[in-house]
Design an enzyme around this catalytic site. Structure first.
Site, PDB file in Angstrom:
ATOM      1  N   ASN A  30       2.737  -4.045   3.659  1.00 20.71           N
ATOM      2  CA  ASN A  30       1.720  -4.601   2.766  1.00 20.71           C
ATOM      3  C   ASN A  30       2.209  -4.652   1.327  1.00 20.71           C
ATOM      4  OD1 ASN A  30      -0.539  -4.994   4.612  1.00 20.71           O
ATOM      5  ND2 ASN A  30      -0.602  -2.764   4.765  1.00 20.71           N
TER       6      ASN A  30
ATOM      7  N   ALA B  14      12.115   2.649  -4.045  1.00 20.78           N
ATOM      8  CA  ALA B  14      11.261   2.665  -5.233  1.00 20.78           C
ATOM      9  C   ALA B  14       9.970   3.419  -4.990  1.00 20.78           C
ATOM     10  CB  ALA B  14      10.961   1.229  -5.667  1.00 20.78           C
ATOM     11  N   ASP B  15       9.387   3.255  -3.787  1.00 25.53           N
ATOM     12  CA  ASP B  15       8.122   3.927  -3.498  1.00 25.53           C
ATOM     13  C   ASP B  15       8.264   5.441  -3.547  1.00 25.53           C
ATOM     14  OD1 ASP B  15       9.784   3.810  -1.257  1.00 25.53           O
ATOM     15  OD2 ASP B  15       8.156   3.463   0.167  1.00 25.53           O
ATOM     16  N   ARG B  16       9.393   5.947  -3.057  1.00 24.45           N
ATOM     17  CA  ARG B  16       9.602   7.401  -3.028  1.00 24.45           C
ATOM     18  C   ARG B  16       9.833   7.955  -4.435  1.00 24.45           C
ATOM     19  NH1 ARG B  16      13.447   8.629   2.037  1.00 24.45           N
ATOM     20  NH2 ARG B  16      12.318  10.623   1.999  1.00 24.45           N
TER      21      ARG B  16
ATOM     22  N   THR C 138       4.882   2.242   6.535  1.00 27.81           N
ATOM     23  CA  THR C 138       5.616   1.710   7.684  1.00 27.81           C
ATOM     24  C   THR C 138       6.448   2.824   8.307  1.00 27.81           C
ATOM     25  OG1 THR C 138       5.724  -0.436   6.569  1.00 27.81           O
ATOM     26  CG2 THR C 138       7.205  -0.081   8.436  1.00 27.81           C
TER      27      THR C 138
ATOM     28  N   THR D 125      -5.977   6.522  30.661  1.00 27.27           N
ATOM     29  CA  THR D 125      -4.719   6.105  30.036  1.00 27.27           C
ATOM     30  C   THR D 125      -4.881   6.007  28.522  1.00 27.27           C
ATOM     31  OG1 THR D 125      -4.033   4.888  31.996  1.00 27.27           O
ATOM     32  CG2 THR D 125      -3.002   4.267  29.923  1.00 27.27           C
TER      33      THR D 125
END
Length: 259
Positions: A11, A110-112, A134, A188
């Site tokens: 996203n 970059a996110d980290r 993700t 299941t």
């Protein structure tokens, strides 16, 4: 105001942030590197108007991305429709103000890095930052704010998609908290839900315990990402939830980078 853009693998989030770093509005769209600046502009212009804003309210743009192919069209969006040169997180226009104390600093997403910056600003001391995206990432930040490394695990939706794709008779199910704490499924679908949900809880708790033991000092655990609140219902692994950590990191970076 600042338009902060967080381009992830699944996203892409746009957030309108005021001078106090308060998020005034946010919008989410599926990441597609082929989407043009013009397409972004039409979509974003309508959403700005629905919130009572216009393009003239945006005075700066900052972009953090882990999808290099998406960057060009986002830069064109900023320049063509908002008439500003965007700051790019981690570049000379908006350098990270923390040490990336790992063997390959350039490989840190970059996110980290942004999550680490925001987490250190929010909470003092040693930190573990868990981001449910993700991929599910576990990042370690020391008391000085330095990023020390971490763990990358498959995201829960990615794991479920792989399971369903590889097993012809397994149905697609929604990710949700089980109705009870039993781990003996009678159908299941319930067995799949138990495996994916409680299996993920076990992974989170196990990895957090191992990280804490290796750090050897008191640690605060921050969780971010859309699924953080879902898991928080059945685990004590998190000390606090910060749903907008990456956007907060972008806002902090922009505040320091702008004159």
């Amino acid at each position: 105001m600042l338009l902060a853009v967080d381009a992830g693998n699944t996203n892409l989030v746009f957030a309108l942030v005021d001078e106090t770093r308060t998020i005034r509005a946010r919008w989410r769209i599926a990441t597609d590197a082929r989407r043009t600046a013009d397409q972004y502009a039409v979509w974003l212009h309508q959403l700005l108007e629905l919130e009572g804003y216009g393009r003239s309210d945006v005075s700066a743009v900052i972009i953090g991305t882990v999808v290099p192919r998406a960057l060009h069209n986002l830069e064109v969006l900023a320049e063509k429709y908002f008439h500003v040169t965007p700051m790019i997180a981690g570049s000379a226009s908006a350098p990270y103000d923390i040490a990336l104390d790992v063997d390959e600093p350039k490989s840190v997403g970059a996110d980290r890095a942004l999550n680490s910056i925001a987490a250190h600003n929010i909470q003092a001391g040693d930190l573990i930052v868990i981001d449910f995206g993700t991929a599910t990432t576990f990042d370690v930040v020391d008391g000085s704010g330095a990023y020390k490394g971490g763990i990358i695990a498959p995201g829960i939706n990615l794991s479920l998609d792989a399971l369903v794709a590889a097993a012809a008779k397994l149905p697609r199910i929604a990710i949700e908290a089980p109705a009870n704490t039993s781990v003996i499924g009678r159908t299941t679908e319930s067995q799949m839900l138990i495996g994916i949900y409680w299996g993920y809880i076990a992974m989170i708790e196990g990895l957090v315990a191992r990280l804490k033991a290796e750090i050897g000092r008191p640690v605060t655990v921050l969780a971010t990402g859309g699924l953080a609140t879902l898991f928080d219902q059945h685990t004590d692994a998190f000390d606090r939830i910060e749903p907008d950590l990456t956007i907060q990191g972008l806002a902090l970076l922009a505040q320091k980078a702008r004159p």
